[in-house]
Scaffold this motif. Sequence first.
Motif, mmCIF file in Angstrom:
data_model
loop_
_atom_site.group_PDB
_atom_site.id
_atom_site.type_symbol
_atom_site.label_atom_id
_atom_site.label_comp_id
_atom_site.label_asym_id
_atom_site.label_seq_id
_atom_site.Cartn_x
_atom_site.Cartn_y
_atom_site.Cartn_z
ATOM 1 N N LEU A 26 -28.672 13.011 14.315
ATOM 2 C CA LEU A 26 -28.441 14.517 14.798
ATOM 3 C C LEU A 26 -28.080 14.329 16.416
ATOM 4 O O LEU A 26 -27.389 15.048 16.361
ATOM 5 N N HIS A 27 -28.870 13.584 16.921
ATOM 6 C CA HIS A 27 -28.316 13.363 18.421
ATOM 7 C C HIS A 27 -27.202 12.780 18.495
ATOM 8 O O HIS A 27 -26.375 13.200 19.793
ATOM 9 N N GLN A 28 -26.242 12.265 17.814
ATOM 10 C CA GLN A 28 -24.903 11.800 18.011
ATOM 11 C C GLN A 28 -23.904 13.030 17.514
ATOM 12 O O GLN A 28 -22.655 12.866 17.956
ATOM 13 N N LEU A 29 -24.366 14.101 17.191
ATOM 14 C CA LEU A 29 -23.527 15.175 16.683
ATOM 15 C C LEU A 29 -23.416 16.358 18.032
ATOM 16 O O LEU A 29 -24.087 15.975 18.981
ATOM 17 N N PRO A 30 -22.180 16.943 18.023
ATOM 18 C CA PRO A 30 -21.801 17.921 19.213
ATOM 19 C C PRO A 30 -23.273 18.695 19.453
ATOM 20 O O PRO A 30 -23.654 19.443 18.514
ATOM 21 N N ASN A 31 -23.783 19.018 20.640
ATOM 22 C CA ASN A 31 -25.008 19.705 20.753
ATOM 23 C C ASN A 31 -26.004 19.305 20.017
ATOM 24 O O ASN A 31 -26.981 19.882 19.383
ATOM 25 N N GLY A 32 -25.976 17.942 19.764
ATOM 26 C CA GLY A 32 -27.200 17.375 18.702
ATOM 27 C C GLY A 32 -28.713 17.627 18.827
ATOM 28 O O GLY A 32 -29.523 17.690 18.128
ATOM 29 N N HIS A 33 -28.951 17.679 20.251
ATOM 30 C CA HIS A 33 -30.251 17.813 20.901
ATOM 31 C C HIS A 33 -30.794 19.094 20.334
ATOM 32 O O HIS A 33 -32.085 19.413 20.371
ATOM 33 N N PHE A 34 -29.942 20.109 20.257
ATOM 34 C CA PHE A 34 -30.455 21.411 19.891
ATOM 35 C C PHE A 34 -30.387 21.747 18.417
ATOM 36 O O PHE A 34 -30.749 22.928 18.022
ATOM 37 N N ILE A 35 -29.799 20.645 17.698
ATOM 38 C CA ILE A 35 -30.045 21.007 16.140
ATOM 39 C C ILE A 35 -31.564 20.642 15.374
ATOM 40 O O ILE A 35 -31.785 19.622 15.653
#
Length: 137
Positions: A52-61
């Motif tokens: 999830l952290h690899q996705l754009p804005n992943g830290h907020f998902i």
Amino acid sequence: MKSFLNFAKVVWAFPNTFIGLVIGLTGLLFGGHVRRVGRALEFYEGGIKWFLHQLPNGHFILAMTLGHVVLGQTDASLEISREHEAVHVEQYERWGPFMLPAYFLSSVYVWLRGGRLYRDNPFEREARARDHHGESN
Ligand SMILES: [Zn+2]
């Protein structure tokens, strides 16, 4: 009849579920966890969190849904987003293999009309309208 219908929904959504399973099962090899909630499998922590952290804005998902798989950062983030993600599971059951293209094209359409890619996407609007928090992904 109801169980047949549920089975058909699981099959219809399966192309998406398969993608989720590949990510979720890989994440399990790197310290992730899994549990079943209703018709969905929730994967979280370890490699799932990393993904999830690899996705754009992943830290907020907090979590994201692929068919009957929900990928979450943590146990708590899945708790918070469960109602919202359950709406997405129903959307996958309705749209089946067309869900990801429909979701993507909706974002493009909304963006071309000056809206926000994510928040104004009709799939997200439906999920926010039907959960009780109005916040998660
Ligand atoms: Zn959402």
